[in-house]
Design a protein around this motif. Sequence first.
Motif, PDB file in Angstrom:
ATOM      1  N   HIS A 185       0.846  -1.107   0.177  1.00 47.26           N
ATOM      2  CA  HIS A 185      -0.047   0.082  -0.230  1.00 47.26           C
ATOM      3  C   HIS A 185       0.899   1.179  -0.052  1.00 47.26           C
ATOM      4  O   HIS A 185       1.777   1.458   0.896  1.00 47.26           O
ATOM      5  CB  HIS A 185      -0.901   0.005   1.199  1.00 47.26           C
ATOM      6  N   TYR A 186       0.865   2.231  -1.009  1.00 46.18           N
ATOM      7  CA  TYR A 186       1.383   3.303  -1.085  1.00 46.18           C
ATOM      8  C   TYR A 186       0.317   4.457  -0.525  1.00 46.18           C
ATOM      9  O   TYR A 186      -1.100   4.707  -1.102  1.00 46.18           O
ATOM     10  CB  TYR A 186       1.829   3.628  -2.606  1.00 46.18           C
ATOM     11  N   LEU A 187       0.878   5.280   0.113  1.00 41.43           N
ATOM     12  CA  LEU A 187      -0.163   6.329   0.900  1.00 41.43           C
ATOM     13  C   LEU A 187       0.358   7.872   0.256  1.00 41.43           C
ATOM     14  O   LEU A 187       1.476   8.264   0.533  1.00 41.43           O
ATOM     15  CB  LEU A 187      -0.029   6.273   2.406  1.00 41.43           C
ATOM     16  N   PHE A 188      -0.515   8.316  -0.338  1.00 44.05           N
ATOM     17  CA  PHE A 188      -0.073   9.853  -0.645  1.00 44.05           C
ATOM     18  C   PHE A 188      -1.162  10.832   0.061  1.00 44.05           C
ATOM     19  O   PHE A 188      -2.334  10.643   0.220  1.00 44.05           O
ATOM     20  CB  PHE A 188      -0.366  10.080  -1.866  1.00 44.05           C
ATOM     21  N   SER A 189      -0.601  11.829   0.914  1.00 43.91           N
ATOM     22  CA  SER A 189      -1.119  12.702   1.690  1.00 43.91           C
ATOM     23  C   SER A 189      -1.012  14.063   1.210  1.00 43.91           C
ATOM     24  O   SER A 189      -0.018  14.337   0.958  1.00 43.91           O
ATOM     25  CB  SER A 189      -0.844  12.476   3.060  1.00 43.91           C
ATOM     26  N   PHE A 190      -2.140  15.041   1.231  1.00 41.18           N
ATOM     27  CA  PHE A 190      -1.995  16.354   0.922  1.00 41.18           C
ATOM     28  C   PHE A 190      -2.751  17.290   1.856  1.00 41.18           C
ATOM     29  O   PHE A 190      -3.774  17.080   2.065  1.00 41.18           O
ATOM     30  CB  PHE A 190      -2.764  16.478  -0.540  1.00 41.18           C
ATOM     31  N   PRO A 191      -2.011  17.606   2.717  1.00 38.87           N
ATOM     32  CA  PRO A 191      -2.654  18.441   3.797  1.00 38.87           C
ATOM     33  C   PRO A 191      -3.149  19.809   3.378  1.00 38.87           C
ATOM     34  O   PRO A 191      -2.705  20.254   2.444  1.00 38.87           O
ATOM     35  CB  PRO A 191      -1.433  18.585   4.922  1.00 38.87           C
ATOM     36  N   MET A 192      -4.279  20.090   3.826  1.00 41.33           N
ATOM     37  CA  MET A 192      -4.979  21.511   3.384  1.00 41.33           C
ATOM     38  C   MET A 192      -5.138  22.447   4.368  1.00 41.33           C
ATOM     39  O   MET A 192      -5.335  23.602   4.174  1.00 41.33           O
ATOM     40  CB  MET A 192      -6.338  20.830   3.172  1.00 41.33           C
ATOM     41  N   VAL A 193      -5.124  22.278   5.676  1.00 42.35           N
ATOM     42  CA  VAL A 193      -5.187  23.208   6.593  1.00 42.35           C
ATOM     43  C   VAL A 193      -4.573  22.815   7.993  1.00 42.35           C
ATOM     44  O   VAL A 193      -4.223  21.818   8.152  1.00 42.35           O
ATOM     45  CB  VAL A 193      -6.768  23.302   7.133  1.00 42.35           C
ATOM     46  N   VAL A 194      -3.983  23.779   8.768  1.00 42.41           N
ATOM     47  CA  VAL A 194      -3.329  24.117   9.816  1.00 42.41           C
ATOM     48  C   VAL A 194      -4.258  23.922  10.830  1.00 42.41           C
ATOM     49  O   VAL A 194      -4.892  24.928  11.247  1.00 42.41           O
ATOM     50  CB  VAL A 194      -2.141  24.968   9.822  1.00 42.41           C
ATOM     51  N   ALA A 195      -4.390  22.728  11.587  1.00 39.66           N
ATOM     52  CA  ALA A 195      -5.168  22.709  12.786  1.00 39.66           C
ATOM     53  C   ALA A 195      -4.893  23.415  14.094  1.00 39.66           C
ATOM     54  O   ALA A 195      -3.546  23.784  14.110  1.00 39.66           O
ATOM     55  CB  ALA A 195      -5.655  21.356  12.931  1.00 39.66           C
ATOM     56  N   PRO A 196      -5.658  24.191  14.678  1.00 49.33           N
ATOM     57  CA  PRO A 196      -5.361  24.862  16.095  1.00 49.33           C
ATOM     58  C   PRO A 196      -4.407  23.926  16.979  1.00 49.33           C
ATOM     59  O   PRO A 196      -4.964  22.709  17.148  1.00 49.33           O
ATOM     60  CB  PRO A 196      -6.546  25.212  16.379  1.00 49.33           C
ATOM     61  N   ARG A 197      -3.485  24.646  17.264  1.00 51.55           N
ATOM     62  CA  ARG A 197      -2.735  23.715  18.364  1.00 51.55           C
ATOM     63  C   ARG A 197      -2.663  24.300  19.625  1.00 51.55           C
ATOM     64  O   ARG A 197      -2.587  25.543  19.777  1.00 51.55           O
ATOM     65  CB  ARG A 197      -1.197  23.830  17.649  1.00 51.55           C
ATOM     66  N   TYR A 198      -2.435  23.475  20.303  1.00 53.11           N
ATOM     67  CA  TYR A 198      -2.618  23.886  21.882  1.00 53.11           C
ATOM     68  C   TYR A 198      -0.908  24.284  22.341  1.00 53.11           C
ATOM     69  O   TYR A 198      -0.024  23.698  21.911  1.00 53.11           O
ATOM     70  CB  TYR A 198      -2.698  22.551  22.732  1.00 53.11           C
ATOM     71  N   ILE A 199      -1.151  25.384  22.859  1.00 52.01           N
ATOM     72  CA  ILE A 199       0.117  26.159  23.262  1.00 52.01           C
ATOM     73  C   ILE A 199       0.456  26.238  24.621  1.00 52.01           C
ATOM     74  O   ILE A 199      -0.052  27.107  25.441  1.00 52.01           O
ATOM     75  CB  ILE A 199       0.094  27.604  22.703  1.00 52.01           C
ATOM     76  N   PRO A 200       1.342  25.359  25.165  1.00 53.95           N
ATOM     77  CA  PRO A 200       1.667  25.124  26.595  1.00 53.95           C
ATOM     78  C   PRO A 200       2.858  26.429  26.987  1.00 53.95           C
ATOM     79  O   PRO A 200       3.317  26.793  26.084  1.00 53.95           O
ATOM     80  CB  PRO A 200       2.203  23.957  26.853  1.00 53.95           C
ATOM     81  N   GLY A 201       2.988  26.455  28.291  1.00 52.89           N
ATOM     82  CA  GLY A 201       4.101  27.391  28.853  1.00 52.89           C
ATOM     83  C   GLY A 201       3.703  28.868  29.266  1.00 52.89           C
ATOM     84  O   GLY A 201       2.273  29.093  29.096  1.00 52.89           O
ATOM     85  N   GLN A 202       4.540  29.456  29.690  1.00 48.20           N
ATOM     86  CA  GLN A 202       4.074  30.838  30.366  1.00 48.20           C
ATOM     87  C   GLN A 202       4.750  31.991  29.157  1.00 48.20           C
ATOM     88  O   GLN A 202       5.325  31.843  28.441  1.00 48.20           O
ATOM     89  CB  GLN A 202       5.015  31.222  31.411  1.00 48.20           C
ATOM     90  N   PRO A 203       3.699  32.994  28.991  1.00 46.17           N
ATOM     91  CA  PRO A 203       3.884  33.794  28.118  1.00 46.17           C
ATOM     92  C   PRO A 203       5.264  34.733  28.372  1.00 46.17           C
ATOM     93  O   PRO A 203       5.872  34.962  29.330  1.00 46.17           O
ATOM     94  CB  PRO A 203       2.836  35.028  28.129  1.00 46.17           C
ATOM     95  N   VAL A 204       6.019  34.892  27.234  1.00 45.13           N
ATOM     96  CA  VAL A 204       7.394  35.663  27.274  1.00 45.13           C
ATOM     97  C   VAL A 204       7.084  36.948  27.553  1.00 45.13           C
ATOM     98  O   VAL A 204       6.237  37.630  26.979  1.00 45.13           O
ATOM     99  CB  VAL A 204       8.304  35.039  26.020  1.00 45.13           C
ATOM    100  N   ALA A 205       8.298  37.859  27.963  1.00 46.76           N
ATOM    101  CA  ALA A 205       8.071  39.395  28.062  1.00 46.76           C
ATOM    102  C   ALA A 205       8.095  39.922  26.714  1.00 46.76           C
ATOM    103  O   ALA A 205       7.614  40.942  26.588  1.00 46.76           O
ATOM    104  CB  ALA A 205       9.253  39.625  28.856  1.00 46.76           C
TER     105      ALA A 205
END
Lengths: 745, 232
Positions: A185-205
């Motif tokens: 099986h050969y798999l071709f993938s074409f992504p179309m959208v950047v899904a929202p990502r969870y951003i951990p951590g503390q804001p930088v100054a």
Amino acid sequence: MLKLTKTIMLFIGTLLLGLTGAARADYVTLDGKPVTQGQMLIADAGLAKLQASTAVPTPTDQFILRQTAAEVEITGVVARVRLRQVFENPYDERLETIYVFPMPENAAVDAYSFRIGEKVIKGVVKKKEEARKEYEQAKQEGRKAGLLEQERPDIFTQSLVNIPPRATVVANIEYVHTLKIDGAHYLFSFPMVVAPRYIPGQPVARGNVGRGWANDTDQVPDASKITPQYIPPGMRAGHDIDVTVKIDAGLPIQAITGVTHELAIHKGSETTATVSLKNGPVIPNKDFVLEYKVGGQSTMLAAMTHKGEGEDGFFSIVIQPKHSVERQEVAPRDIVLLLDISGSMDGTPIGQLRGFAEHILGTLNPQDRFNIVAFNNDLDSFASQYLQATPENIANGQGFIRALRSSGGTEMLPAIRQVLKPASEEENRHAYVIIVTDALVGNDAPILNHLNQPQFGRFRIYPVAMGSAPNDYLIQRAAEIGRGFSMRIANEDNAVEIAKRFAAKISYPIMTDLAIDWGQLKVKDLLPEPLPDLYADRPLVLIGRYEKSGAAKVKLTGNISGQKVVSEFDLDLPASETAHDSLPVLWARARIRQLTNKEIGNISNATQEKITALGLTHQIVTDYTSFIAVERDIPGDLSRNLRTEPVLLAIPEGMDHLFNDTTQAQGQPIFAQTPHNAPVMAQAEARPQVSAPPTAVGTPSRTNSGGSRGLGGGGSVGGVSILLSVLLLGVRSATIILNRKKKYN
Amino acid sequence: MSAAAFKATLSQFKITLLTALVLCFFNAGSILGDGQARWFQALNALMEYDRALILKGEIWRLFTGHLVHWSAEHFYLDALVFVAQGIVFEPKIGRAYAQVLGIAGGAIGLALLLLQSDLAAYRGISGLINTQLVLGTGLFVFDPNLKRSIKGFYMAVLSVHMFKIAYETVFKVPFFVTDALGDMGLFTPLAHLGGVMVGLYYLLGSIRTEAKARPRIEMPKCGFTPPGPSRD
């Protein structure tokens, strides 16, 4: 009397029809088809808005990107994709637009240009800062310019500036990448959208470096660059994507399957086919995934070479050693299921996760040990330590899985830290960590860096990607660094079937200690280095360089369950070959990948320089090189104001719940409401969560089934059954009453 | 209505009512809500059809899976239809009613086990509902004492239902399903088809038995129609 019977029946029938109609009036589907399980239900109140938005998406001037078309040519195992993006300035001012879009994580972007009117302006690759400087200068001078930058290996940003009022600009981007192969099986993938990502951590100054909805944090310093804004909920993207794929497999094509979209397939010869979207262009809200199966049983699946005059040659080979291997004679294993139950997994993915994980548990051998760890903002372990895979423990584990619900953020790093611990002396058995996740996080680098620690050598990592647009970069690299393999479960897939395939793969012995004897051939810079372990049905894809032409019998040796195995194949490296000119680019991308993997999350200056040199030599976009295209012939025009607008993305399929009314205007996911994203996501998405017992053996409990195919069957009645039942009851009652009356009369 | 008459009326539906009470008990988890019904959820997990565990010997799940449901909505709909049809059909099916339900439960579970290997878990009584509907309407249709118009009604009900089952089996999607069903997992047409097959099996058996028992009436050649049994 008969008249009375008829009247009563008519009355009951009318009443029931009315009731049924009333019961169904709250929800309809967009296309007017009957509501069935698995379809999106749209409240009537929202339907008018959505239908209106489908016909006339939103005020026209909000849409800058008008159309995207992808033409794909697959030759053997290499795909070349030509992207054509049409932008339009709907304003009476000059326009700068910024478009954040995805590409396959192994794509090498090697051509960029834009056309305005009849004029084509070609891009060249320069150092990232240099290209940015030229772009800013062009912006100041009023010249038209385009800049293509890499944010992550699978997220790119294109900026176009000084688009004249009401003008149209066509951007052309080309990239190449190798396909994923699983057996035949050969798999071709074409992504179309950047899904929202969870951003951990503390804001930088400092201020944000990008224009996205998230603030930069200490864990994700470029969060604002990888968090593009979205079309408000209930509205659709202003542009569609059309995809055409020409396949020249080199081997007989046995079947072509559209995993995520319906396809129109035109077979050319036995080895070629052309595939397009059956229903024309689609909303770009999920990956396009195409799978095809080829025939042929040879060890060498594909071999490609390219050699210019007086230059080093390049070759790529795909080898699938053929050995009659038996299923592993139960070497005891420790298996950890690390399950992502964050809010982005809600809907189909969480149901599929349950189905997949339950099935995997059911395949364990009695001498295996296992544990389950579910994570969102918190960690929830099934047991405090590994449990023996007894039927009771497995049943309890399955009960734990069934009780899982999705909500909250994706704190993946603490979960991985919890699971990966240096081995104690008695823990010398194989340990498999199966991570089931959409991987929608921004802190890819710290996670991969942690997986890369040498003290976790006994662990093999097997990521399983879920959802409509997972973070393919994190998934693929985690598998590579963790010496495992990845699998994909699209929303349309049968999770249990994929679990079966997965379980079969990890129960066959792995081929380790791979080595290649090239004979007389002078091969150099072979990638990947070191050679990976080989799983059943997984081919070895090699790319390298050669100095001298020649032919030889090549010998691949390996070790399967303590036994040495040898595969031989013929390889001819020609003195001159003009075809396959994308091989140097693919090799450079693979080399960059190798360099990055070694120092992931902490790239040294020396490695940065090496990557920059590769980018400049092979003219490809990297973390440190970008494409810049500037119109230099015509003087700039500064007579109008400059307006800057991002291209709004479609909300990925199945993720509408991450957006609500309060964020409509911004097109931001609900976890973007305050500077400190992580806890807000947890609060905003928090739903009543039934968590299974935190330690030891979980109580088998199931609050609800998943919507996954193959997981839980619902033996349920529908509207027809209800209607018939009440009719039966009514008519039977009427008959009895009438008979009694008749009797007494 | 006197107490004796009321008791007599209730006794006609005793299996239906008893089953309804049992259903209410086992689905108390769904009725009470997630947070307050852990014990019931644990019980439901022990009762549901679970392919892997059945193969490991927990064969009671073949039967008990029909008594538990995925959600309150799922339970309410199934229970409503089961009771409504039970009231109509139990008196008609008579003493065999309990046996029919028991056999159907086992047969449907077995069919799922043998023919649908990708189904990991299953809950719901709709398979049994299909059995009682097909058998019940069939008995009415073949009842020689019924008026033709009433028979026509039952025939129509049976036809609509058979069309529904055929549609679901062929297209693998629910036919005219209500939106209240919500998140209850995979739609399982095989369970419905299994229920129908058991109902048909009993129906054919009943027709054959009745045909054997019925005294043969010689039809006179002159076209004289013998007096039939009294009309309903």
